[in-house]
Design a protein around this motif. Structure first.
Motif, PDB file in Angstrom:
ATOM      1  N   SER A 204       0.649  -1.244  -0.138  1.00 24.74           N
ATOM      2  CA  SER A 204       0.067   0.411  -0.255  1.00 24.74           C
ATOM      3  C   SER A 204       0.636   1.303  -0.118  1.00 24.74           C
ATOM      4  CB  SER A 204      -0.918   0.297   1.393  1.00 24.74           C
ATOM      5  OG  SER A 204      -1.957  -1.158   0.970  1.00 24.74           O
ATOM      6  N   GLY A 205      -0.107   2.572  -0.766  1.00 16.96           N
ATOM      7  CA  GLY A 205       1.291   3.194  -0.836  1.00 16.96           C
ATOM      8  C   GLY A 205       2.242   3.590  -2.131  1.00 16.96           C
ATOM      9  N   TRP A 206       2.213   2.212  -2.571  1.00 17.90           N
ATOM     10  CA  TRP A 206       3.648   2.280  -3.534  1.00 17.90           C
ATOM     11  C   TRP A 206       4.223   3.377  -4.406  1.00 17.90           C
ATOM     12  CZ3 TRP A 206       2.913   1.697  -8.974  1.00 17.90           C
ATOM     13  CH2 TRP A 206       1.352   1.566  -9.468  1.00 17.90           C
ATOM     14  N   ALA A 207       2.887   3.924  -4.868  1.00 18.37           N
ATOM     15  CA  ALA A 207       2.410   5.443  -6.445  1.00 18.37           C
ATOM     16  C   ALA A 207       2.112   6.168  -5.350  1.00 18.37           C
ATOM     17  CB  ALA A 207       1.730   4.909  -7.113  1.00 18.37           C
ATOM     18  N   ASP A 208       2.459   6.707  -4.019  1.00 22.18           N
ATOM     19  CA  ASP A 208       1.654   7.496  -3.646  1.00 22.18           C
ATOM     20  C   ASP A 208       3.168   8.705  -3.752  1.00 22.18           C
ATOM     21  OD1 ASP A 208      -0.893   6.638  -2.303  1.00 22.18           O
ATOM     22  OD2 ASP A 208       0.538   6.910  -0.390  1.00 22.18           O
ATOM     23  N   GLY A 209       2.762  10.305  -4.469  1.00 24.74           N
ATOM     24  CA  GLY A 209       3.053  11.448  -4.282  1.00 24.74           C
ATOM     25  C   GLY A 209       4.186  11.504  -6.666  1.00 24.74           C
ATOM     26  N   ARG A 210       3.843  10.319  -6.768  1.00 25.95           N
ATOM     27  CA  ARG A 210       3.721  10.169  -7.826  1.00 25.95           C
ATOM     28  C   ARG A 210       2.706  10.930  -9.444  1.00 25.95           C
ATOM     29  NH1 ARG A 210       3.979   4.722 -10.625  1.00 25.95           N
ATOM     30  NH2 ARG A 210       4.635   5.781 -12.652  1.00 25.95           N
ATOM     31  N   SER A 211       3.659  12.033 -10.022  1.00 28.84           N
ATOM     32  CA  SER A 211       2.457  12.726 -11.390  1.00 28.84           C
ATOM     33  C   SER A 211       2.743  12.912 -12.094  1.00 28.84           C
ATOM     34  CB  SER A 211       3.174  13.975 -10.380  1.00 28.84           C
ATOM     35  OG  SER A 211       4.155  14.843 -10.027  1.00 28.84           O
ATOM     36  N   PHE A 212       1.491  12.992 -13.141  1.00 23.53           N
ATOM     37  CA  PHE A 212       1.444  13.315 -14.494  1.00 23.53           C
ATOM     38  C   PHE A 212       1.277  14.948 -15.004  1.00 23.53           C
ATOM     39  CE2 PHE A 212       0.433   9.493 -12.649  1.00 23.53           C
ATOM     40  CZ  PHE A 212       1.497   7.996 -13.134  1.00 23.53           C
ATOM     41  N   ARG A 213       1.923  15.220 -16.399  1.00 21.40           N
ATOM     42  CA  ARG A 213       1.604  16.407 -16.484  1.00 21.40           C
ATOM     43  C   ARG A 213       1.590  16.143 -18.420  1.00 21.40           C
ATOM     44  NH1 ARG A 213       5.201  22.196 -15.579  1.00 21.40           N
ATOM     45  NH2 ARG A 213       3.616  23.619 -16.363  1.00 21.40           N
ATOM     46  N   PHE A 214       0.301  16.939 -18.243  1.00 15.31           N
ATOM     47  CA  PHE A 214      -0.342  16.849 -19.783  1.00 15.31           C
ATOM     48  C   PHE A 214      -0.663  18.567 -20.301  1.00 15.31           C
ATOM     49  CE2 PHE A 214      -1.426  13.682 -17.475  1.00 15.31           C
ATOM     50  CZ  PHE A 214      -1.788  12.475 -17.856  1.00 15.31           C
ATOM     51  N   LEU A 215      -0.071  18.979 -21.177  1.00 15.77           N
ATOM     52  CA  LEU A 215      -0.042  20.464 -21.533  1.00 15.77           C
ATOM     53  C   LEU A 215      -0.586  20.476 -23.563  1.00 15.77           C
ATOM     54  CD1 LEU A 215       3.316  21.434 -20.604  1.00 15.77           C
ATOM     55  CD2 LEU A 215       1.098  22.329 -19.717  1.00 15.77           C
ATOM     56  N   ARG A 216      -1.617  21.224 -23.405  1.00 11.95           N
ATOM     57  CA  ARG A 216      -2.463  21.129 -24.608  1.00 11.95           C
ATOM     58  C   ARG A 216      -3.137  22.849 -24.866  1.00 11.95           C
ATOM     59  NH1 ARG A 216      -1.388  16.940 -23.793  1.00 11.95           N
ATOM     60  NH2 ARG A 216      -3.065  14.656 -25.072  1.00 11.95           N
ATOM     61  N   SER A 217      -2.704  23.420 -26.470  1.00  3.37           N
ATOM     62  CA  SER A 217      -2.986  24.057 -26.818  1.00  3.37           C
ATOM     63  C   SER A 217      -3.698  24.237 -27.546  1.00  3.37           C
ATOM     64  CB  SER A 217      -1.643  25.023 -27.607  1.00  3.37           C
ATOM     65  OG  SER A 217      -0.096  25.585 -26.443  1.00  3.37           O
ATOM     66  N   LEU A 218      -4.797  25.287 -26.922  1.00  9.48           N
ATOM     67  CA  LEU A 218      -6.403  25.072 -27.195  1.00  9.48           C
ATOM     68  C   LEU A 218      -6.413  25.820 -28.162  1.00  9.48           C
ATOM     69  CD1 LEU A 218      -7.820  22.940 -24.169  1.00  9.48           C
ATOM     70  CD2 LEU A 218      -7.186  22.093 -26.155  1.00  9.48           C
ATOM     71  N   THR A 219      -7.606  26.492 -29.198  1.00 10.29           N
ATOM     72  CA  THR A 219      -8.465  26.791 -29.890  1.00 10.29           C
ATOM     73  C   THR A 219      -9.664  27.788 -29.651  1.00 10.29           C
ATOM     74  OG1 THR A 219      -9.184  25.808 -31.673  1.00 10.29           O
ATOM     75  CG2 THR A 219      -5.948  26.617 -31.949  1.00 10.29           C
ATOM     76  N   GLN A 220      -9.899  27.233 -28.555  1.00  6.19           N
ATOM     77  CA  GLN A 220     -10.790  28.817 -28.523  1.00  6.19           C
ATOM     78  C   GLN A 220     -10.848  29.618 -26.797  1.00  6.19           C
ATOM     79  OE1 GLN A 220     -14.056  28.553 -29.941  1.00  6.19           O
ATOM     80  NE2 GLN A 220     -14.882  27.119 -30.652  1.00  6.19           N
ATOM     81  N   ARG A 221     -12.174  30.147 -27.168  1.00  4.15           N
ATOM     82  CA  ARG A 221     -11.567  31.480 -25.865  1.00  4.15           C
ATOM     83  C   ARG A 221     -11.788  30.366 -24.996  1.00  4.15           C
ATOM     84  NH1 ARG A 221     -15.654  32.412 -28.739  1.00  4.15           N
ATOM     85  NH2 ARG A 221     -17.181  32.842 -27.085  1.00  4.15           N
ATOM     86  N   SER A 222     -11.877  31.040 -23.555  1.00  3.09           N
ATOM     87  CA  SER A 222     -11.265  30.857 -22.225  1.00  3.09           C
ATOM     88  C   SER A 222     -12.544  30.030 -21.882  1.00  3.09           C
ATOM     89  CB  SER A 222     -10.810  31.311 -20.689  1.00  3.09           C
ATOM     90  OG  SER A 222      -8.764  31.839 -21.305  1.00  3.09           O
TER      91      SER A 222
END
Length: 287
Positions: free
Chosen positions: A116-134
């Protein structure tokens, strides 16, 4: 039944396949074929008749004998059909490639999930540039009818969705295979959670936990989404942090990178074709 189906059925029997291999060498009579195949002549005759009905052999009577010959065209047609199937399965970047990629990740995560807890603290990041207004992007992040258009990986569909875009609001996402139209198959996944932070047009944060088959929680994903306007639309920055990981969470964590990547690609594609002028739910025209 089409010609390929009939041919496959005819060739599936080992005894008939043996006759086909003998006829590939040269035309032969029923008696000779029976001897070479070490079978009785009546059985050999029945097998040859099946092959003839399937179109893979032809025959003609010569004196007292009936001689059979192989027709190559149906075999070439079958070979071409099989080759097309293989090409479809092996297409670059296709579903099979994703399946293989997930399989490699699955092996690694299962080996790592030793306590238990083997993956705690792992993080992933994803970035996308989108073509629409916020504001349009924000609606796709928080309004359930728009979320349902993209918030699953490829080949899956939303079967239940709750997203209450306020601190303390509920989050529920259940999805099934897109081809499971009547819901008779097992669900592909279900996650439940709560919204932590809402800053319209800027930031959205929530916690979501995939549910195991027995009803327990696999792990908790802390998702933070930041939206930054650009000259051409907005940049989307998604960060996922893992806590409360169980040994049984390996299968889910193995799919995070692929799953989030696919869903965000679907969001980008949805936004690229989204027309606010024809959207009757546009917040600019409703209270």
């Amino acid at each position: 039944m089409d010609a390929v189906d009939a041919l496959l059925i005819a060739l599936a029997d080992p005894a008939r396949w043996r006759l086909v291999t003998l006829l590939a060498e040269r035309p032969r009579s029923v008696g000779v074929l029976a001897q070479l195949a070490e079978a009785r002549q009546p059985q050999t005759t029945k097998h040859l008749q099946t092959l003839e009905r399937a179109g893979v052999v032809t025959s003609q009577r010569t004196g007292q004998r009936r001689v059979y010959a192989l027709r190559s065209a149906p075999l070439r047609h079958l070979a071409a059909a099989l080759s097309r199937l293989a090409d479809t399965a092996d297409q670059a970047g296709g579903p099979r490639a994703t399946y293989n990629r997930y399989g490699l990740s699955l092996q690694a995560e299962r080996l790592a999930a030793d306590e238990s807890g083997w993956a705690d603290g792992r993080s992933f990041r994803f970035l996308r540039s989108l073509t629409q207004r916020s504001e349009v992007i924000w609606r796709h992040l928080t309004e359930t009818p728009l979320l349902a258009r993209w918030w699953t990986p490829d080949d899956l569909r939303v079967s239940e969705l709750v997203f209450e875009a306020r601190p303390g609001g509920r989050v529920v996402l259940e999805y099934r295979d897109t081809e499971d139209v009547d819901g008779s198959d097992l669900i592909a996944g279900r996650a439940e959670g709560v919204v932590d932070d809402v800053r319209p047009g800027e930031r959205l944060a929530y916690r979501s936990s995939p549910i195991l088959a027995g009803g327990g929680v696999a792990f908790t994903a802390h998702v933070a989404i930041d939206l930054r306007p650009t000259d051409t639309g907005a940049d989307l920055d998604v960060q996922v942090r893992i806590t409360d990981s169980t040994v049984d969470s390996a299968d889910f964590i193995a799919g995070i990178e692929i799953g989030y990547g696919q869903t965000l690609d679907k969001l980008a594609a949805t936004l690229a074709t989204y027309d606010t002028d024809t959207d009757s739910t546009d917040t600019r025209s409703t209270k």
